[in-house]
Design an enzyme around this catalytic site. Sequence first.
Site, PDB file in Angstrom:
ATOM      1  N   GLY A   1      -8.976   5.962   1.899  1.00  0.00           N
ATOM      2  CA  GLY A   1      -9.565   6.819   2.939  1.00  0.00           C
ATOM      3  C   GLY A   1     -11.054   6.582   3.102  1.00  0.00           C
TER       4      GLY A   1
ATOM      5  N   ASP B   1       0.846  -1.201   0.000  1.00  0.00           N
ATOM      6  CA  ASP B   1       0.000   0.000   0.000  1.00  0.00           C
ATOM      7  C   ASP B   1       0.885   1.255   0.000  1.00  0.00           C
ATOM      8  OD1 ASP B   1      -2.408   1.440   0.237  1.00  0.00           O
ATOM      9  OD2 ASP B   1      -2.287   1.467   2.437  1.00  0.00           O
TER      10      ASP B   1
ATOM     11  N   HIS C   1      -7.556  10.282   4.347  1.00  0.00           N
ATOM     12  CA  HIS C   1      -7.017   9.261   5.242  1.00  0.00           C
ATOM     13  C   HIS C   1      -7.251   9.645   6.707  1.00  0.00           C
ATOM     14  CE1 HIS C   1      -4.523   8.163   1.639  1.00  0.00           C
ATOM     15  NE2 HIS C   1      -4.931   6.978   2.052  1.00  0.00           N
TER      16      HIS C   1
ATOM     17  N   GLU D   1      -1.838   6.043  -8.736  1.00  0.00           N
ATOM     18  CA  GLU D   1      -2.778   7.054  -8.204  1.00  0.00           C
ATOM     19  C   GLU D   1      -2.659   8.359  -8.963  1.00  0.00           C
ATOM     20  OE1 GLU D   1      -2.996   7.491  -3.951  1.00  0.00           O
ATOM     21  OE2 GLU D   1      -3.752   9.551  -4.097  1.00  0.00           O
TER      22      GLU D   1
HETATM   23  P1  13P Z   1      -8.708   4.993   6.165  1.00  0.00           P
HETATM   24  O1  13P Z   1      -7.816   5.871   6.955  1.00  0.00           O
HETATM   25  O2  13P Z   1     -10.004   5.690   5.818  1.00  0.00           O
HETATM   26  O3  13P Z   1      -8.967   3.671   6.781  1.00  0.00           O
HETATM   27  O4  13P Z   1      -7.988   4.718   4.741  1.00  0.00           O
HETATM   28  C1  13P Z   1      -6.998   3.731   4.637  1.00  0.00           C
HETATM   29  C2  13P Z   1      -6.271   3.765   3.339  1.00  0.00           C
HETATM   30  O5  13P Z   1      -6.626   4.421   2.390  1.00  0.00           O
HETATM   31  C3  13P Z   1      -5.069   2.915   3.246  1.00  0.00           C
HETATM   32  O6  13P Z   1      -4.419   3.071   2.030  1.00  0.00           O
HETATM   33  O1  G3H Z   2      -3.227   5.051   3.956  1.00  0.00           O
HETATM   34  C1  G3H Z   2      -2.406   4.668   4.756  1.00  0.00           C
HETATM   35  C2  G3H Z   2      -2.684   3.665   5.777  1.00  0.00           C
HETATM   36  O2  G3H Z   2      -3.625   4.110   6.718  1.00  0.00           O
HETATM   37  C3  G3H Z   2      -1.405   3.194   6.393  1.00  0.00           C
HETATM   38  O3  G3H Z   2      -0.992   3.980   7.447  1.00  0.00           O
HETATM   39  O4  G3H Z   2       1.436   4.371   6.975  1.00  0.00           O
HETATM   40  O5  G3H Z   2       0.541   4.545   9.319  1.00  0.00           O
HETATM   41  O6  G3H Z   2       0.737   2.327   8.188  1.00  0.00           O
HETATM   42  P1  G3H Z   2       0.538   3.787   8.013  1.00  0.00           P
HETATM   43 ZN    ZN Z   3      -4.590   5.069   1.229  1.00  0.00          ZN
END
Ligand code: 13P
Ligand code: G3H
Ligand code: ZN
Length: 311
Positions: free
Chosen positions: A209, A80, A178, A132
């Site tokens: 998000g 991710d 997010h 993205e």
């Molecule tokens: P949230 O913060 O809404 O759960 O989004 C998570 C996200 O987009 C991880 O890539």
């Molecule tokens: O979009 C991002 C995710 O919420 C991951 O968050 O980088 O703190 O693991 P993190």
């Molecule tokens: Zn994200």
Amino acid sequence: MLTTLKKILAGAEKGRYAVGAFNVNNLEIVQAVIETAVEMKSPVILQTSEGAIEYAGMDFLIAMIRVAAKAPVPVVMHLDHGKDLMLIKKAIAAGYTSVMFDGSLLPFTKNVAATKKVVAWAQAKGASVEAEIGAIKGVEDLVSVSEKEAFYTNPEEAARFAKVTRCDALAISIGTAHGAHKSKTTPQLDIARLKKIDALVKVPLVLHGASGISPELVAKTKNYCNELEDCNRLEGANGIPDAQITSAIKAGIRKINIDSDLRIAFTAGLRETIVSDHTTIDPRKLLSLSKKLTKEVVRHKMELFGSAGRA
Ligand code: 13P
Ligand code: G3H
Ligand code: ZN
């Protein structure tokens, strides 16, 4: 079984549902997500951020997800928000079946060039790439009409981007954010823009998000800890209502990222246990309610996204 993002999203496109992409950082969250996927007979994406890799280590995360993928449901091992090209290269070589390259803050041509590089690396290993276009910003209320044009995804630009980069999925910006604070009032997704993007872009669309930030779980998380900074930061937290998620899926969203809802559920369980059980020192007992509440969140998402029963 382990599969690619491209394959799992082709099924979602055909069935007009979305697949949940859940952020995992530790054993209990991996187990909560995969056990629920099996119970719900749902395809699932287990994703690790660069932060998760820094916390748990890539080898540990890969090993846990490989075990999870022995389950009789399709599982994608996804990176991710990959920003570090060397880390992305390493993830592909190590066996991730999908990676995201997040070049959303780069100028268009630089985003295209870097995404193309990642697509070439991934193709050589049969892995998929999510890219993205458009930046997923903070509080929606603060986004004026002109800012919307600057940050929200432009449909024509998205179509050109997907065509030249040959990515397998495209994350777009239509009003989500997010974290737990998505908006000062109820967020309003730009569904009209999403429909235009969906009409022009040939690859499946991704919503980041997208957590719902349920007031009940926020209240539980805040229980027992009103003095803590962390809890004050949950004051006024506001997520994407389920009805808007349903509209987004109808308009073409096929992958939905969830992290904050899992964090809130996990923390709610942990706080409740620590305060109510003054006897145990057993981490397995301390974490069992966290896992149960995380499973409830995942179950709800699989029903809402329409992925339950599709494996
Ligand atoms: P949230 O913060 O809404 O759960 O989004 C998570 C996200 O987009 C991880 O890539
Ligand atoms: O979009 C991002 C995710 O919420 C991951 O968050 O980088 O703190 O693991 P993190
Ligand atoms: Zn994200």
